[in-house]
Scaffold this active site. Structure first.
Site, PDB file in Angstrom:
ATOM      1  N   HIS A 159     -23.871 -78.222   6.689  1.00 41.21           N
ATOM      2  CA  HIS A 159     -22.259 -77.398   7.167  1.00 41.21           C
ATOM      3  C   HIS A 159     -21.279 -77.708   8.198  1.00 41.21           C
ATOM      4  O   HIS A 159     -20.629 -76.523   8.251  1.00 41.21           O
ATOM      5  CB  HIS A 159     -23.422 -75.590   7.214  1.00 41.21           C
ATOM      6  CG  HIS A 159     -23.388 -75.390   8.368  1.00 41.21           C
ATOM      7  ND1 HIS A 159     -25.278 -75.993   8.935  1.00 41.21           N
ATOM      8  CD2 HIS A 159     -23.138 -74.656   9.323  1.00 41.21           C
ATOM      9  CE1 HIS A 159     -25.948 -75.603   9.697  1.00 41.21           C
ATOM     10  NE2 HIS A 159     -24.248 -74.733  10.741  1.00 41.21           N
ATOM     11  N   ASP A 189     -29.569 -79.192   4.060  1.00 35.09           N
ATOM     12  CA  ASP A 189     -28.235 -78.793   4.856  1.00 35.09           C
ATOM     13  C   ASP A 189     -28.908 -79.666   5.927  1.00 35.09           C
ATOM     14  O   ASP A 189     -28.500 -80.019   6.843  1.00 35.09           O
ATOM     15  CB  ASP A 189     -28.951 -77.690   5.623  1.00 35.09           C
ATOM     16  CG  ASP A 189     -26.641 -76.684   6.361  1.00 35.09           C
ATOM     17  OD1 ASP A 189     -26.281 -78.176   5.937  1.00 35.09           O
ATOM     18  OD2 ASP A 189     -27.020 -76.181   7.228  1.00 35.09           O
ATOM     19  N   GLY A 261     -22.376 -74.197  17.575  1.00 26.55           N
ATOM     20  CA  GLY A 261     -21.818 -75.566  18.260  1.00 26.55           C
ATOM     21  C   GLY A 261     -23.310 -75.610  17.844  1.00 26.55           C
ATOM     22  O   GLY A 261     -23.188 -77.668  18.390  1.00 26.55           O
ATOM     23  N   ASN A 262     -24.112 -75.491  18.168  1.00 25.41           N
ATOM     24  CA  ASN A 262     -25.297 -76.037  17.887  1.00 25.41           C
ATOM     25  C   ASN A 262     -26.622 -76.744  17.051  1.00 25.41           C
ATOM     26  O   ASN A 262     -26.765 -77.841  16.691  1.00 25.41           O
ATOM     27  CB  ASN A 262     -26.687 -75.263  18.606  1.00 25.41           C
ATOM     28  CG  ASN A 262     -26.718 -75.641  20.085  1.00 25.41           C
ATOM     29  OD1 ASN A 262     -26.310 -74.284  20.914  1.00 25.41           O
ATOM     30  ND2 ASN A 262     -26.989 -76.472  21.079  1.00 25.41           N
ATOM     31  N   SER A 263     -25.296 -76.710  15.779  1.00 24.18           N
ATOM     32  CA  SER A 263     -26.248 -76.620  14.747  1.00 24.18           C
ATOM     33  C   SER A 263     -25.751 -78.530  14.526  1.00 24.18           C
ATOM     34  O   SER A 263     -24.909 -78.810  14.637  1.00 24.18           O
ATOM     35  CB  SER A 263     -24.579 -76.077  13.674  1.00 24.18           C
ATOM     36  OG  SER A 263     -25.775 -75.246  13.095  1.00 24.18           O
ATOM     37  N   GLY A 319     -39.551 -77.887 -14.183  1.00 29.70           N
ATOM     38  CA  GLY A 319     -38.759 -77.258 -15.481  1.00 29.70           C
ATOM     39  C   GLY A 319     -39.162 -76.072 -15.411  1.00 29.70           C
ATOM     40  O   GLY A 319     -39.658 -75.255 -16.332  1.00 29.70           O
ATOM     41  N   VAL A 320     -39.605 -75.233 -14.590  1.00 31.25           N
ATOM     42  CA  VAL A 320     -40.256 -73.702 -14.104  1.00 31.25           C
ATOM     43  C   VAL A 320     -39.350 -72.985 -13.015  1.00 31.25           C
ATOM     44  O   VAL A 320     -39.092 -73.440 -12.613  1.00 31.25           O
ATOM     45  CB  VAL A 320     -42.207 -73.765 -13.905  1.00 31.25           C
ATOM     46  CG1 VAL A 320     -42.226 -74.907 -14.950  1.00 31.25           C
ATOM     47  CG2 VAL A 320     -41.784 -74.107 -12.594  1.00 31.25           C
TER      48      VAL A 320
END
Length: 527
Positions: A159, A189, A261-263, A319-320
């Site tokens: 992000h 992410d 900003g820590n992301s 596929g469930v």
């Protein structure tokens, strides 16, 4: 990825410290041993001696707390970078000289400028070259990252760089590099960047987040509000947090202050290894309140390896569609306790369909690994290899059985097809506290129910009754009760009567709610 930052220069001796002191970790180990020995012998000492011993034990325990993170921070900071994602309008503004590119976002904020002047004097603006405002719509997203090898590979959050036209990395020594996007994974992410230089870059190594315990000390380094090279410390507050950000949520919760900003910045253990990537905070007021979330290194490391090798992530697909097993659902299907993940829908032609898995099956284990919580299932399947065969343990009709599943490559899911409903009349299910009716063109239009949905419509729920307590709402469509499909109110009554005659204490409803399916366990009405 096997090389790590070199050890820092020898530890300086503090004033008054004895030169023959035991090095850091050994001092802690000795303190722990002394504390343990003292505590175990207190019971054999006289009262006064025991009191003295208790005080010594407390002193030893206090000495185990880090006196300072200075040496660790000094060693790790060079490997942490400032990541700037320039979006199209911002890139245009930079090219046209609209402001000085690269100054952190906080510098464009008037309240912070006043703060800056208060501490650095009225001439701070000229000294620090405040930028002119960029054109309307110009945007620079800022975050953090860290080197994982000497060649310039950098881990950050997706992000942070999502939809960027240009990615710029600033290292701890102030140098600026244009970064290349190696790969990204939106579901976890994570993103991997690459910069090139004429020298090796300082870097850090992965730690084992599985060995990180609640209460362990951790250190976060990043660029909150663009301030750069900021170090904060705290402890691991909880493990396995699901914050509903995606299908693979399994966050470490921390209380080390992290902010905007820590992301993408690293979370270190006391050995200086990365045990998490700081990704999100819980904040009712926009500031840090001591609840942050980090992607565990166990998840991040495997994703980054795939991004490095392939530029994308390949996941297994079963596929469930499934949901958690509540205590009511567990009781309804005969499980002794809530566990596993109950299948709401099996997609046609999927690996699950080919293996014979059915709607209402509870998946208890996959590849010999238990599915304790429902969200364990997508993580186990997603980390498995497409094309390989995996044993799957399911609960069906009151007993455990095995099915062998060959996973496919994860791709866009297909919707299950259904047939048109039958008509009927309204009916009050008094014991359940709800009124139901067969679907018709009128009720479909009134409740926004598509023609592909079949079942019995819930038109009203009384304030008192099992339906309301179980979470049934007006507008829900009852698709089946137990393993039997229902199309009219009479079908609903018949299934409840049969369940009561068979001395069942609870029954399982499959509900369609606004196109999504879920199971609800309700007690059998006694009258």
């Amino acid at each position: 990825m096997n090389t790590v930052l070199r050890d820092p220069e020898p530890r300086r001796q503090r004033p008054g410290q004895q030169s023959k002191g035991i090095p850091g970790l050994k001092r802690l180990a000795v303190a722990l041993a002394l504390s343990t020995a003292l505590v175990t012998t207190l019971g054999t000492l006289p009262a006064s001696a025991a009191d003295t011993g208790h005080m010594m034990a407390q002193t030893a325990a206090r000495q185990m707390r880090p006196a300072s993170f200075a040496d660790l921070a000094k060693r790790l900071k060079p490997a942490v970078v400032y990541v700037e994602a320039i979006h199209k309008l911002a890139a245009k503004a930079e090219a046209q000289g609209q402001g000085e590119f690269g100054l952190p976002p906080f510098a464009q904020n008037a309240p912070f400028r006043q703060f800056w002047r208060r501490f650095f004097g009225p001439d701070a603006d000229g000294a620090f070259k405040w930028p002119s405002p960029p054109k309307s719509g110009a945007r620079i997203a800022a975050g953090s990252g860290f080197f994982i090898d000497a060649s310039g590979l950098i881990v950050t959050n997706n992000h942070v760089i999502d939809d960027a036209d240009k990615i710029v990395v600033r290292t701890n020594d102030g140098k600026r590099y244009v970064a290349k996007l190696v790969g990204r994974d939106t579901k976890t992410d994570l993103a991997l960047l690459k910069i090139s230089g004429d020298h090796e870059f300082p870097h850090v190594s992965w730690g084992d987040s599985d060995r990180t315990k609640v209460g362990d000390w951790i250190l976060a380094i990043g660029n909150p509000f663009g301030l750069g090279g900021t170090v904060t410390a705290g402890i691991v507050s909880a493990r396995g947090r699901d914050i509903r950000s995606g299908p693979y949520d399994d966050y470490l919760q921390i209380d080390a202050p992290i902010n905007s900003g820590n992301s993408g910045g690293p979370l270190f253990d006391m050995n200086g290894q990365v045990v998490g990537i700081n990704t999100a905070i819980y904040t009712p007021n926009g500031g840090n309140v001591g609840i942050g979330f980090a992607i565990p290194s166990k998840i991040a490391k495997s994703i980054i390896i795939q991004l490095k090798e392939h530029g994308s992530v390949v996941r297994g697909w079963l596929g469930v569609e499934a949901q958690p097993v509540t205590p009511e659902i567990a009781k309804s299907v005969g499980l002794s306790k809530p566990q596993g993940s109950i299948i709401v829908r099996v997609l046609p032609g999927s690996p699950a369909a080919k293996a014979g898995l059915k709607q209402g099956d509870v998946i208890l284990a996959f590849d010999n690994k238990p599915v304790v919580r429902s969200r364990d299932l997508p993580m186990l399947v997603g980390s498995a290899t497409p094309g390989h065969r995996y044993e799957t343990k399911i609960w069906r009709n009151g007993r455990s059985i095995e099915r062998s599943v060959v996973l496919a490559k994860q791709s866009a899911t297909k919707m299950a097809s259904t047939t048109s409903p039958k008509s009927g009349t309204h009916s009050l299910i008094s014991g359940m506290g709800m009124t139901v009716a067969a679907l018709s063109d009128e009720t479909r239009a009134a409740y926004g129910i598509s023609k592909g949905v079949e079942g019995v419509l819930v038109v009203d729920v009384t304030p008192e009754g099992a339906a309301l307590e179980g979470g049934i709402r007006p507008g829900d469509v009852i698709v089946s009760i137990g393993e039997n499909a229902v199309a009219t109110p009479a079908d609903v009554r018949r299934q409840l009567t049969t369940a009561a005659a068979n001395k069942h204490h609870a029954v399982l409803f499959l509900i369609n709610r606004m196109g999504a399916q879920l199971y609800v366990g309700l007690p059998i009405p006694t009258a």
